[in-house]
Design an enzyme around this catalytic site. Structure first.
Site, PDB file in Angstrom:
ATOM      1  N   HIS A  14      -7.777 -11.884 -10.048  1.00 20.94           N
ATOM      2  CA  HIS A  14      -6.868 -13.041 -10.439  1.00 20.94           C
ATOM      3  C   HIS A  14      -7.482 -14.433  -9.956  1.00 20.94           C
ATOM      4  O   HIS A  14      -8.325 -14.096  -8.843  1.00 20.94           O
ATOM      5  CB  HIS A  14      -5.581 -13.091  -9.941  1.00 20.94           C
ATOM      6  CG  HIS A  14      -4.796 -11.778 -10.388  1.00 20.94           C
ATOM      7  ND1 HIS A  14      -3.282 -11.786 -10.101  1.00 20.94           N
ATOM      8  CD2 HIS A  14      -4.966 -10.860 -11.125  1.00 20.94           C
ATOM      9  CE1 HIS A  14      -2.875 -10.634 -10.437  1.00 20.94           C
ATOM     10  NE2 HIS A  14      -3.815  -9.863 -11.331  1.00 20.94           N
ATOM     11  N   HIS A  41       8.297  -6.234  -6.995  1.00 22.76           N
ATOM     12  CA  HIS A  41       7.145  -5.254  -7.601  1.00 22.76           C
ATOM     13  C   HIS A  41       6.958  -4.143  -6.800  1.00 22.76           C
ATOM     14  O   HIS A  41       7.112  -4.166  -5.559  1.00 22.76           O
ATOM     15  CB  HIS A  41       6.042  -6.412  -7.523  1.00 22.76           C
ATOM     16  CG  HIS A  41       4.906  -5.931  -8.081  1.00 22.76           C
ATOM     17  ND1 HIS A  41       4.119  -4.701  -8.160  1.00 22.76           N
ATOM     18  CD2 HIS A  41       4.032  -6.636  -8.986  1.00 22.76           C
ATOM     19  CE1 HIS A  41       3.165  -4.576  -8.725  1.00 22.76           C
ATOM     20  NE2 HIS A  41       3.015  -5.981  -9.547  1.00 22.76           N
ATOM     21  N   HIS A  97      -4.294  -9.994 -16.804  1.00 22.25           N
ATOM     22  CA  HIS A  97      -4.506  -8.537 -17.543  1.00 22.25           C
ATOM     23  C   HIS A  97      -4.905  -8.592 -18.987  1.00 22.25           C
ATOM     24  O   HIS A  97      -5.513  -7.886 -19.399  1.00 22.25           O
ATOM     25  CB  HIS A  97      -3.325  -7.814 -16.856  1.00 22.25           C
ATOM     26  CG  HIS A  97      -3.210  -7.711 -15.588  1.00 22.25           C
ATOM     27  ND1 HIS A  97      -2.131  -6.848 -14.885  1.00 22.25           N
ATOM     28  CD2 HIS A  97      -4.115  -8.092 -14.458  1.00 22.25           C
ATOM     29  CE1 HIS A  97      -2.077  -6.971 -13.500  1.00 22.25           C
ATOM     30  NE2 HIS A  97      -3.552  -7.643 -13.160  1.00 22.25           N
ATOM     31  N   HIS A 146       3.640 -12.714 -15.467  1.00 20.74           N
ATOM     32  CA  HIS A 146       2.848 -13.119 -14.367  1.00 20.74           C
ATOM     33  C   HIS A 146       1.716 -14.019 -14.645  1.00 20.74           C
ATOM     34  O   HIS A 146       0.752 -13.676 -15.539  1.00 20.74           O
ATOM     35  CB  HIS A 146       1.910 -11.563 -13.850  1.00 20.74           C
ATOM     36  CG  HIS A 146       2.959 -10.811 -13.109  1.00 20.74           C
ATOM     37  ND1 HIS A 146       2.596  -9.428 -13.052  1.00 20.74           N
ATOM     38  CD2 HIS A 146       4.130 -10.860 -12.438  1.00 20.74           C
ATOM     39  CE1 HIS A 146       3.448  -8.862 -12.273  1.00 20.74           C
ATOM     40  NE2 HIS A 146       4.401  -9.819 -11.867  1.00 20.74           N
ATOM     41  N   ASP A 169      -9.742  -6.627 -13.278  1.00 20.53           N
ATOM     42  CA  ASP A 169      -8.430  -7.417 -12.702  1.00 20.53           C
ATOM     43  C   ASP A 169      -8.892  -8.179 -11.700  1.00 20.53           C
ATOM     44  O   ASP A 169      -8.873  -7.728 -10.429  1.00 20.53           O
ATOM     45  CB  ASP A 169      -7.623  -6.195 -12.688  1.00 20.53           C
ATOM     46  CG  ASP A 169      -6.200  -6.566 -12.051  1.00 20.53           C
ATOM     47  OD1 ASP A 169      -6.073  -8.051 -12.168  1.00 20.53           O
ATOM     48  OD2 ASP A 169      -5.364  -5.750 -11.718  1.00 20.53           O
ATOM     49  N   HIS A 188       3.080  -0.763 -12.281  1.00 20.51           N
ATOM     50  CA  HIS A 188       2.255  -0.510 -12.821  1.00 20.51           C
ATOM     51  C   HIS A 188       2.055   0.823 -13.456  1.00 20.51           C
ATOM     52  O   HIS A 188       2.502   1.910 -12.741  1.00 20.51           O
ATOM     53  CB  HIS A 188       0.760  -0.766 -12.021  1.00 20.51           C
ATOM     54  CG  HIS A 188       0.305  -2.161 -11.579  1.00 20.51           C
ATOM     55  ND1 HIS A 188      -0.288  -2.074 -10.708  1.00 20.51           N
ATOM     56  CD2 HIS A 188       1.222  -3.262 -11.572  1.00 20.51           C
ATOM     57  CE1 HIS A 188      -0.531  -3.532 -10.482  1.00 20.51           C
ATOM     58  NE2 HIS A 188       0.548  -4.009 -11.074  1.00 20.51           N
ATOM     59  N   GLU A 230       4.303  -3.182 -16.486  1.00 18.00           N
ATOM     60  CA  GLU A 230       3.363  -4.438 -16.565  1.00 18.00           C
ATOM     61  C   GLU A 230       2.121  -3.978 -17.418  1.00 18.00           C
ATOM     62  O   GLU A 230       1.787  -2.861 -17.313  1.00 18.00           O
ATOM     63  CB  GLU A 230       2.980  -4.851 -15.157  1.00 18.00           C
ATOM     64  CG  GLU A 230       1.756  -5.854 -15.196  1.00 18.00           C
ATOM     65  CD  GLU A 230       1.500  -6.365 -13.621  1.00 18.00           C
ATOM     66  OE1 GLU A 230       2.253  -5.864 -12.691  1.00 18.00           O
ATOM     67  OE2 GLU A 230       0.859  -7.189 -13.511  1.00 18.00           O
ATOM     68  N   GLU A 235       0.442 -15.220  -9.446  1.00 19.60           N
ATOM     69  CA  GLU A 235      -0.125 -13.989  -8.371  1.00 19.60           C
ATOM     70  C   GLU A 235      -1.530 -14.594  -8.467  1.00 19.60           C
ATOM     71  O   GLU A 235      -2.472 -13.755  -8.456  1.00 19.60           O
ATOM     72  CB  GLU A 235       0.070 -12.624  -9.244  1.00 19.60           C
ATOM     73  CG  GLU A 235       1.443 -12.224  -9.396  1.00 19.60           C
ATOM     74  CD  GLU A 235       1.236 -10.914  -9.969  1.00 19.60           C
ATOM     75  OE1 GLU A 235       0.697 -10.718 -11.044  1.00 19.60           O
ATOM     76  OE2 GLU A 235       1.996  -9.938  -9.643  1.00 19.60           O
ATOM     77  N   ASP A 270       1.078  -9.783 -17.902  1.00 25.45           N
ATOM     78  CA  ASP A 270       0.128 -10.444 -16.987  1.00 25.45           C
ATOM     79  C   ASP A 270      -0.918 -11.173 -17.678  1.00 25.45           C
ATOM     80  O   ASP A 270      -1.715 -10.527 -18.403  1.00 25.45           O
ATOM     81  CB  ASP A 270      -0.295  -9.462 -16.102  1.00 25.45           C
ATOM     82  CG  ASP A 270      -1.133 -10.102 -14.735  1.00 25.45           C
ATOM     83  OD1 ASP A 270      -1.823 -10.770 -15.041  1.00 25.45           O
ATOM     84  OD2 ASP A 270      -0.626 -10.052 -13.597  1.00 25.45           O
ATOM     85  N   TYR A 289       1.550  -1.120  -5.235  1.00 27.03           N
ATOM     86  CA  TYR A 289       0.455  -1.149  -6.346  1.00 27.03           C
ATOM     87  C   TYR A 289      -0.203   0.295  -6.353  1.00 27.03           C
ATOM     88  O   TYR A 289      -0.999   0.415  -7.274  1.00 27.03           O
ATOM     89  CB  TYR A 289      -0.282  -2.384  -6.767  1.00 27.03           C
ATOM     90  CG  TYR A 289      -0.821  -2.838  -5.425  1.00 27.03           C
ATOM     91  CD1 TYR A 289      -2.031  -2.314  -4.931  1.00 27.03           C
ATOM     92  CD2 TYR A 289      -0.472  -3.941  -5.073  1.00 27.03           C
ATOM     93  CE1 TYR A 289      -2.619  -2.866  -3.739  1.00 27.03           C
ATOM     94  CE2 TYR A 289      -1.206  -4.739  -3.817  1.00 27.03           C
ATOM     95  CZ  TYR A 289      -2.196  -3.753  -3.138  1.00 27.03           C
ATOM     96  OH  TYR A 289      -2.735  -4.334  -2.068  1.00 27.03           O
ATOM     97  N   ARG A 298       0.776  -1.322  -0.170  1.00 27.28           N
ATOM     98  CA  ARG A 298      -0.121   0.038  -0.210  1.00 27.28           C
ATOM     99  C   ARG A 298       0.814   1.114   0.096  1.00 27.28           C
ATOM    100  O   ARG A 298       0.390   2.480   0.193  1.00 27.28           O
ATOM    101  CB  ARG A 298      -0.998  -0.141   1.177  1.00 27.28           C
ATOM    102  CG  ARG A 298      -2.312  -0.573   0.629  1.00 27.28           C
ATOM    103  CD  ARG A 298      -3.376  -1.036   1.885  1.00 27.28           C
ATOM    104  NE  ARG A 298      -3.348  -2.244   1.888  1.00 27.28           N
ATOM    105  CZ  ARG A 298      -3.031  -3.099   3.212  1.00 27.28           C
ATOM    106  NH1 ARG A 298      -2.366  -2.249   3.933  1.00 27.28           N
ATOM    107  NH2 ARG A 298      -2.999  -4.438   3.123  1.00 27.28           N
TER     108      ARG A 298
HETATM  109 ZN    ZN Z   1      -3.860  -7.904 -11.234  1.00 25.73          ZN
HETATM  110 FE    FE Z   2       0.397  -8.833 -12.209  1.00 24.85          FE
HETATM  111 FE    FE Z   3       1.099  -6.229 -10.707  1.00 25.49          FE
END
Ligand code: ZN
Ligand code: FE
Ligand code: FE
Length: 277
Positions: free
Chosen positions: A226, A67, A179, A211, A224, A107, A142, A256, A176, A70, A37
């Site tokens: 997963h 990573h 995605h 990913h 989005d 991202h 990404e 992920e 990804d 996000y 976060r």
């Molecule tokens: Zn995602």
């Molecule tokens: Fe991803």
């Molecule tokens: Fe990501």
């Protein structure tokens, strides 16, 4: 050999991530450089890094993927939000040099109404300030699902960002699977066409990591979410074709999926079983 791993918690340090990865049959892993976060980064211990680099070499691990949090938005309309993204990236990239020659994924961000062109300029400007010639890290954009005002759901947008980056040799792409499928690239029925398009627009040599996720959402939904491997709209067959594709099979695949460690172990076992050497 299939290079595969999953997202792990960085809370207990590098060596512990390495051991955890090894315990589930992985030879790579992904971790957040700081609180996802966006909070403070954990102190890096030299001792941990030395022990980990030794472990990494001994167990023949492949390239690792860090990573960025996000929540950072490099193309926000708010200058303080952009400054925070820049501060986090500068610090992250400095820390990445403790584990040289690996990958740092982020991202591209959300344009929040400013439009894609303006956003692309902001992202490229930021990259032009934070990338330094002496860095050994490759920075990855990404591919995104295109939810809300997300930038990077089209290969062309990523290409335009890279074109505007002076040290573009330090830039790559992380694809990804969840995605791109949500973004409208049909990797289930037309994987060859999608890869051809990627090659034409971005160049497959830019593709540095995958990913590997199934998706809860339908094709081209721009959502989005997963899903576990084989339980979503992409499905096991398409994912098995994907990891075995001659243009992809040597890349690091990072899961992920919504799993705890034992779930990841099972997915890795399943994928290794279906990988044709
Ligand atoms: Zn995602
Ligand atoms: Fe991803
Ligand atoms: Fe990501």
């Amino acid at each position: 050999m299939l290079h595969i791993g999953c997202h792990l918690s960085a809370a207990k340090g590098f060596l512990n991530m390495g051991k955890e990865a090894q315990s589930i049959g992985a030879d790579t892993f992904q971790f957040f450089t700081r609180n996802p976060r966006g909070g403070a980064a954990k102190e890096i211990s030299d001792e941990d890094v030395v022990a980990f680099l030794d472990f990494h070499a001994q167990h023949h691990f492949t390239t690792l993927l860090a990573h960025a949090p996000y929540t950072i938005n490099p193309c926000s309309d708010n200058s303080q939000t952009r400054e925070f993204a820049e501060m986090a990236m500068v610090d992250d990239l400095k820390r990445m040099e403790y584990i040289p020659n690996n990958l740092y994924n982020f991202h591209p961000g959300s344009h929040v109404g400013q439009g894609v062109e303006k956003a692309i300029d902001l992202i490229a400007d930021l990259l032009n300030r934070v990338l330094k010639p002496e860095m050994t890290t490759t920075v990855l954009l990404e591919t995104m699902s295109g939810k809300g005002s997300e930038v990077g759901s089209r290969f062309e947008e990523l290409r335009t960002i890279i074109d505007k980056v002076e040290l573009s040799e330090k830039m790559g792409v992380c694809l990804d699977t969840c995605h791109v499928y949500s973004a409208g690239y049909d990797i289930v029925n037309q994987l060859d066409d999608v890869l051809e398009e990627f090659d034409k627009i971005l160049g497959l040599s830019r593709l540095k990591a995958i990913h590997l996720n199934d998706s809860m959402m339908p094709f081209a939904s721009h959502k989005d979410r997963h899903e576990k491997i084989g339980q979503g709209t992409i499905g096991a067959e398409a994912i098995i074709r994907f990891i075995n594709h001659p243009k992809l099979k040597n890349l690091p695949f990072l899961l992920e999926t919504p799993n705890e460690l034992d779930g990841y172990a099972e997915e890795i076992r399943f994928l290794r079983t279906h990988f044709q050497v």
